[in-house]
Design an enzyme around this catalytic site. Structure first.
Site, PDB file in Angstrom:
ATOM      1  N   HIS B 115     -10.616   0.238   0.821  1.00 20.26           N
ATOM      2  CA  HIS B 115     -10.545  -0.772  -0.231  1.00 20.26           C
ATOM      3  C   HIS B 115      -9.867  -2.011   0.325  1.00 20.26           C
ATOM      4  O   HIS B 115      -8.945  -1.910   1.138  1.00 20.26           O
ATOM      5  CB  HIS B 115      -9.720  -0.231  -1.403  1.00 20.26           C
ATOM      6  CG  HIS B 115      -9.123  -1.300  -2.280  1.00 20.26           C
ATOM      7  ND1 HIS B 115      -7.781  -1.650  -2.217  1.00 20.26           N
ATOM      8  CD2 HIS B 115      -9.681  -2.091  -3.216  1.00 20.26           C
ATOM      9  CE1 HIS B 115      -7.552  -2.617  -3.094  1.00 20.26           C
ATOM     10  NE2 HIS B 115      -8.672  -2.906  -3.719  1.00 20.26           N
ATOM     11  N   ASN B 117      -8.884  -6.314  -0.976  1.00 17.29           N
ATOM     12  CA  ASN B 117      -8.904  -7.302  -2.051  1.00 17.29           C
ATOM     13  C   ASN B 117      -8.071  -8.496  -1.635  1.00 17.29           C
ATOM     14  O   ASN B 117      -6.956  -8.333  -1.144  1.00 17.29           O
ATOM     15  CB  ASN B 117      -8.317  -6.629  -3.309  1.00 17.29           C
ATOM     16  CG  ASN B 117      -8.141  -7.587  -4.474  1.00 17.29           C
ATOM     17  OD1 ASN B 117      -7.248  -8.440  -4.463  1.00 17.29           O
ATOM     18  ND2 ASN B 117      -8.982  -7.458  -5.457  1.00 17.29           N
ATOM     19  N   HIS B 149      -3.661   0.700  10.756  1.00 24.73           N
ATOM     20  CA  HIS B 149      -2.348   0.047  10.625  1.00 24.73           C
ATOM     21  C   HIS B 149      -2.128  -1.013  11.702  1.00 24.73           C
ATOM     22  O   HIS B 149      -1.628  -2.102  11.405  1.00 24.73           O
ATOM     23  CB  HIS B 149      -1.220   1.091  10.675  1.00 24.73           C
ATOM     24  CG  HIS B 149      -1.054   1.839   9.387  1.00 24.73           C
ATOM     25  ND1 HIS B 149      -0.678   1.215   8.220  1.00 24.73           N
ATOM     26  CD2 HIS B 149      -1.220   3.146   9.068  1.00 24.73           C
ATOM     27  CE1 HIS B 149      -0.616   2.109   7.232  1.00 24.73           C
ATOM     28  NE2 HIS B 149      -0.942   3.284   7.734  1.00 24.73           N
TER      29      HIS B 149
END
Lengths: 317, 317
Positions: B115, B117, B149
């Protein structure tokens, strides 16, 4: 809990009625499974609530008729959180609650999902009953809806404090509604909330008797429907449609259902609260069924706007 | 929207950056599908928001690599509801918001859901950026987590206003957390909210440049992972586990995710908001994987409590 006494308290009797309701309904579901050639196996878990009380969860999984079903009873008491206490009628933070709730998801896409819940609550000096039952088909069978409604109509007529069936039917249609979809969750049933029995012991007795009678009503409402739909031939597309509709069930329960949301955000036993979740669900982008199909017929029925609320409705819990 | 002018306004440039981000990311996903032998078909829907503005949704369905994926861009403005306005930083009810958001659910259970955004908002005189990206595997691959990461760490280091990677990593772990399950949603990433640019046009420019660079960072973070996992052999049990984990994704998005809940309870385009839903999800009662299995290893990692919040965190938006 109240002190032990030779005569059982109302709380104790209410809890006993809820346990008996679970027994009676599970008995009917075991018979349903066995009549269909299944073993009727039920998993039972007794659990304790750290804050006080506990419950008994019974689960049917991968049955011949029932794909996933849970019938839960709880008898809990203690202290509500500040925030939750404010949302409940009544004063202070002490509470007692006992209830039976169930959601049954059958295997066959032509057999509807069903939910029922009956509860008795005390918050401070306030005491009340609530409950209801509603039917969620993936395919619309008018005779199923008519039978389900007629059974609950007769149930309401038989109990003076519930003898206003159109009101409970309408409350059900308003409550089980997904505003973001503009869809009802299903074809309804009855829903009554916050039937206070403050200072009216005779009414408390009558409502307890109604709950006691709700087990037979539930079995009478649902078993004939599931029995006549459980062996209907179905296609993979119909199964996929059932899973899409079960996605809507998930949306309702996680976004709107008061019991589920409160349970998750407070201290409930998660596995018992989420027993209501369907075994499988599906989401697809812009999945609108073609006009003239049985799927479109269901959607058209669910998209009927619910009846307008009477002033002050949809409050309480 | 502001008056048309020969020099584009900041709003117009922010919206253009969000659209370009969608183009760039969709380009990468189309190439991913085609390299794997798929047709890379994308469905695009342009939509208008009745209250002002609109958006463009792009959806991949039943791809070779991506089972269900949505990349959405929106540019909306108008008047917030009283209730929503109170929950946002800033004054009054006028707002402007533009953002790109995506959720990708791959077919293979060994390939993680992802995900991301990125958004720019104005509310009254207040202006701010927010964004993030997080990875949700069904099976834990330490090198995947490390790569994801490391990519975002480098991204943060390259942008002065984001150059505090441990903070955004920790905020991500705190935000994508299911308290009722005691589980993190996934293995994290970065999450930053409410990066105000009030009265600091240079900072606004730097953050806009960071968002512009986020497309390449996203593709660099995710494509190598999905590329090396997409052809891993898997069993029906692994697929079922993936569906159970996707049930948790549904629980997070419908119960906790601020964007989803606000979108559903206000006026959002439902099909675009719920593009994040997985294609299929599953729920089973008390489904605890046996010790020593890869499934148990994932759960153990997700059950690590998230880092403690810094004072005042988890507010905003």
């Amino acid at each position: 809990m109240s002190e032990p006494s030779p005569t059982p308290s109302f709380r104790e009797r209410a809890a006993a009625v809820m346990m008996a309701l679970q027994d009676e309904i599970c008995g009917g579901l075991i018979a349903l499974e066995r009549d269909a050639g299944g073993d009727g196996a039920v998993r039972e878990d007794a659990w304790e609530r750290p804050g006080g009380g506990g419950g008994r969860s019974r689960v049917f999984a991968d049955g011949v008729v029932l794909e996933k079903a849970g019938v839960n009873v709880s008898v809990v008491h203690g202290e509500l959180s500040e925030a939750f206490a404010r949302q409940l009628p009544g004063d202070g933070r002490q509470f007692f609650a006992t209830g039976t709730s169930l959601v049954l998801h059958p295997q066959n896409p032509h057999a509807p999902t069903v939910h029922a819940n009956f509860r008795y609550l005390e918050h401070g000096e306030r005491r009340w009953f609530g409950g209801g039952a509603d039917l969620t088909p993936s395919y619309l069978y008018d005779d199923d809806s008519a039978h389900f409604h007629a059974t609950w109509q007769a149930f309401c007529a038989a109990h003076p404090d519930l003898d206003d069936w159109p009101r409970w039917r309408d409350e059900c249609d308003r409550y089980f509604y997904l505003p973001h979809r503009g869809e009802r969750r299903g074809v309804g049933g009855i829903f009554f909330d916050d039937l206070t029995v403050d200072g009216d012991p005779a009414k408390a007795e009558r409502l307890l008797a109604a709950v006691q009678a709700a087990g037979a009503a539930f079995l009478a409402a649902y078993l004939p429907i599931v029995t006549r739909r459980k062996d209907t031939a179905f296609t993979a597309d119909e199964r996929a449609w059932q899973e899409l509709r079960r996605g809507r069930y998930v949306e309702f329960n996680l976004v709107y259902d008061r019991g589920t949301v409160f349970g998750l955000k407070t201290d409930g036993r998660v596995e018992s609260i989420l027993m209501s979740m369907p075994p499988r669900a599906r989401w697809a982008y812009m999945a609108e069924p073609p006009e003239g199909t049985p799927e479109a017929r269901l959607l058209a029925a669910l998209r009927e706007p619910p009846p307008a609320a009477a002033a002050g409705d949809r409050g309480g819990r």
